[in-house]
Design a protein around this motif. Structure first.
Motif, PDB file in Angstrom:
ATOM      1  N   LEU A   1       0.825  -1.209   0.000  1.00  0.00           N
ATOM      2  CA  LEU A   1       0.000   0.000   0.000  1.00  0.00           C
ATOM      3  C   LEU A   1       0.859   1.259   0.000  1.00  0.00           C
ATOM      4  O   LEU A   1       0.583   2.216  -0.732  1.00  0.00           O
ATOM      5  CB  LEU A   1      -0.924   0.001   1.219  1.00  0.00           C
ATOM      6  N   THR A   2       1.896   1.264   0.807  1.00  0.00           N
ATOM      7  CA  THR A   2       2.771   2.433   0.856  1.00  0.00           C
ATOM      8  C   THR A   2       3.448   2.654  -0.484  1.00  0.00           C
ATOM      9  O   THR A   2       3.502   3.787  -0.989  1.00  0.00           O
ATOM     10  CB  THR A   2       3.826   2.270   1.962  1.00  0.00           C
TER      11      THR A   2
ATOM     12  N   ALA B   1       2.465   1.707  -3.461  1.00  0.00           N
ATOM     13  CA  ALA B   1       1.484   2.156  -4.461  1.00  0.00           C
ATOM     14  C   ALA B   1       1.088   3.604  -4.224  1.00  0.00           C
ATOM     15  O   ALA B   1       0.983   4.396  -5.171  1.00  0.00           O
ATOM     16  CB  ALA B   1       0.247   1.256  -4.423  1.00  0.00           C
ATOM     17  N   GLY B   2       0.884   3.966  -2.957  1.00  0.00           N
ATOM     18  CA  GLY B   2       0.485   5.330  -2.641  1.00  0.00           C
ATOM     19  C   GLY B   2       1.547   6.349  -2.994  1.00  0.00           C
ATOM     20  O   GLY B   2       1.248   7.415  -3.540  1.00  0.00           O
TER      21      GLY B   2
ATOM     22  N   ARG C   1      -2.024   5.233   6.987  1.00  0.00           N
ATOM     23  CA  ARG C   1      -2.472   3.840   7.149  1.00  0.00           C
ATOM     24  C   ARG C   1      -2.825   3.570   8.614  1.00  0.00           C
ATOM     25  O   ARG C   1      -3.834   2.919   8.912  1.00  0.00           O
ATOM     26  CB  ARG C   1      -1.392   2.871   6.672  1.00  0.00           C
TER      27      ARG C   1
ATOM     28  N   HIS D   1      -5.696   7.495  -7.508  1.00  0.00           N
ATOM     29  CA  HIS D   1      -4.928   6.413  -6.889  1.00  0.00           C
ATOM     30  C   HIS D   1      -5.661   5.069  -7.012  1.00  0.00           C
ATOM     31  O   HIS D   1      -5.965   4.419  -6.007  1.00  0.00           O
ATOM     32  CB  HIS D   1      -4.638   6.726  -5.421  1.00  0.00           C
TER      33      HIS D   1
ATOM     34  N   THR E   1      -3.827   1.862  -5.440  1.00  0.00           N
ATOM     35  CA  THR E   1      -3.932   1.886  -3.982  1.00  0.00           C
ATOM     36  C   THR E   1      -5.336   1.479  -3.549  1.00  0.00           C
ATOM     37  O   THR E   1      -5.505   0.655  -2.635  1.00  0.00           O
ATOM     38  CB  THR E   1      -3.616   3.296  -3.463  1.00  0.00           C
TER      39      THR E   1
END
Length: 506
Positions: A80-81, A83-84, A99, A185, A188
């Motif tokens: 997630l990090t 992708a973000g 998060r 996004h 994400t």
């Protein structure tokens, strides 16, 4: 096959049309399966089917579900990090903190509904011998309103999007959720949708409890994004909407919600400039430090916060030190990468409009950049009379842009306060000797803002029971509702009164 599908009732749904995300880092874009009006209808129908069971699930079942979502998100933390950071340009530390906020509010709602406080239980016992008429036995409680549509926000890819506060509070209330993912996004959002879907399966809930429809890929050959949003708001099975975004887009969807054959509540968080009033003794003693604090808040996250303090109001006789320090601080600001090229372009247009407005002076700017997605932090100076006479100056410019408004008297400061429309926040910086000035100003700010701050900065919204994140129009579409904190669950509940209900049914 597209990498990121629509997730509809636990199934991965592709489409003939795809679009690509826009990574900041120069990575190869990812293909996204475009959403469609038909997919929206499928998701809404599945949510309605799920409501028959999920709407009557126990608080223990829903609490376990919310905690399972938090666990699944944490299990995908590194992905997630990454992708973000790639999609938004936000720094790694910011996304890690976001998060934590996202999983924290999921667990907060899990704890909250276990107390039963959200049910607002009330009981008026029967008075069979009351004259002239007996009183029946009355019991009241809050029940879930039905399937909820949630629009993901651009500026918070985790905390205000797929599993953000709207989704967490709606699921806590017992309402299935259909999310429209934000095109800024989509990768994400897809990862978070996977996490929620995994939690649905592990908790053995109806698959229609959660769905996510991707954007239509407007400009990439896909269906118009606005058509998908409109279809979601107008879907007969949807009973309420949560939205965070622009005033223009929010107003259009709000009008559609009201124009339905069965109008539904639309809880939109829209535009706000979050004015800051520096009272006289505070300005005299701490002007330079306050200017530093303002610039830090104004430019945090590229200025892309809904609570960004866009206008500071200060008396002219104390303004010199504040203006000087603000100019020095803004000149040292690097050019931030904005969430999308479109947001960056809108920001540049907004600042140029301000610069072209008569009697508004561009004081100083930060670093310039030739990158299309970068912005240049900018501050302006305006007299109170010009700010009041040009209401457009009080409209939000989304990004690191701010206005210093100088006033000639306490009366003029109050006149400026009266000129503002509804705001998410209003702030006073004061010292003990400013109490009389503050006492006169406070009622004006209470009438115009959902949160009034003292000696602080509005960027930073605590997730707590006493938080109010909303305000009078145009800050939000419902001044009585908050999108942050435990009180936000009330948006997705409706009271039902039970009269003379048999004990066997209770």
């Amino acid at each position: 096959m597209p990498t990121v599908p629509n997730i509809i009732a636990g199934e991965s749904i592709t489409s003939d049309t795809t679009f690509q995300n826009s990574p900041v880092t120069g990575e190869t874009p990812t293909s996204i399966a475009a959403g469609s009006v038909e997919i929206v209808s499928q998701a809404a129908k599945a949510a309605a089917e799920a409501f028959a069971t999920y709407g009557r699930s126990s608080t223990a079942e829903r609490s376990a579900f919310l905690r399972a979502i938090a666990d699944e998100i944490e299990a995908r933390g590194d992905a997630l990090t990454a992708a973000g950071v790639s999609e938004t340009g936000l720094p790694e530390a910011r996304l890690q903190g976001e998060r934590g906020r996202t999983t924290g509010q999921l667990r907060l709602f899990a704890d909250y509904i276990e107390t039963g406080d959200h049910l607002d239980l009330r009981h008026d016992e029967a008075l069979p011998n009351r004259e002239p008429l007996p009183r029946p036995d009355l019991r009241l409680m809050q029940r879930p309103i039905g399937p909820v549509a949630v629009f993901g926000a651009s500026n918070f890819p985790l905390a205000f999007s797929t599993a953000g506060g709207d989704t967490a509070s709606a699921l806590a209330a017992g309402c299935p959720v259909v999310v429209k993912g934000h095109p800024a996004h989509p990768v994400t959002a897809g990862l978070v949708a996977e996490a929620i879907t995994a939690a649905v399966k592990s908790c053995k809930l109806h698959p229609g409890t959660f769905s996510q429809v991707n954007d239509g890929g407007q400009g990439n050959g896909g269906a118009d994004s606005r058509a998908i949003g409109a279809a979601l708001v107008q879907a007969p099975h949807i009973k309420a909407v949560g939205f965070t975004g622009s005033l223009t887009g929010g107003r259009a969807l709000f009008d559609l919600a009201c124009a339905r054959p069965d109008p539904i509540p639309f809880f939109g968080e829209l535009g706000s400039v979050n004015p800051v009033f520096v009272l006289n003794h505070a300005a005299q003693e701490n002007a330079s430090d306050l200017a530093k604090g303002w610039i830090a808040s104004l430019t945090m996250g590229g200025g892309q916060f809904c609570t960004n303090p866009g206008i500071v109001v200060i008396a002219s006789e104390f303004s010199h030190s504040f203006v000087t320090a603000a100019m020095r601080e803004i000149s040292q600001q690097p050019a931030p990468t904005m969430l999308t090229e479109g947001i960056a372009a809108a920001y540049r247009k907004g600042t140029e409009t301000l610069a072209a407005t008569a009697k508004v002076a561009r004081l100083a700017t930060g670093s310039e950049s030739s990158e299309a997605r970068d912005a240049c932090a900018t501050i302006f100076l305006v007299k109170a009379s010009d700010l009041i006479s040009k209401p457009k100056l009080m409209h939000e410019v989304f990004g690191p842009s701010g206005i210093i408004c100088v006033v000639s008297s306490d009366d003029e400061m109050q006149a400026v306060a009266r000129a503002f429309d509804g705001q998410l926040t209003a702030t006073m910086h004061m010292q003990d000797d400013d109490v009389d000035q503050a006492r006169s100003l406070l009622p004006l700010l209470e009438d115009r803002a959902g949160r009034v701050l003292f000696n602080g900065w509005p960027t930073g919204v605590e997730v707590a029971s006493a938080m109010m994140h909303g305000g009078p129009w145009p800050a939000s579409t419902n001044a009585s509702a908050t999108s942050v904190g435990t009180l936000s669950i009330r948006r997705w509940l409706r009271p039902i009164s039970y009269q003379n209900m048999p004990e066997s049914l209770s």
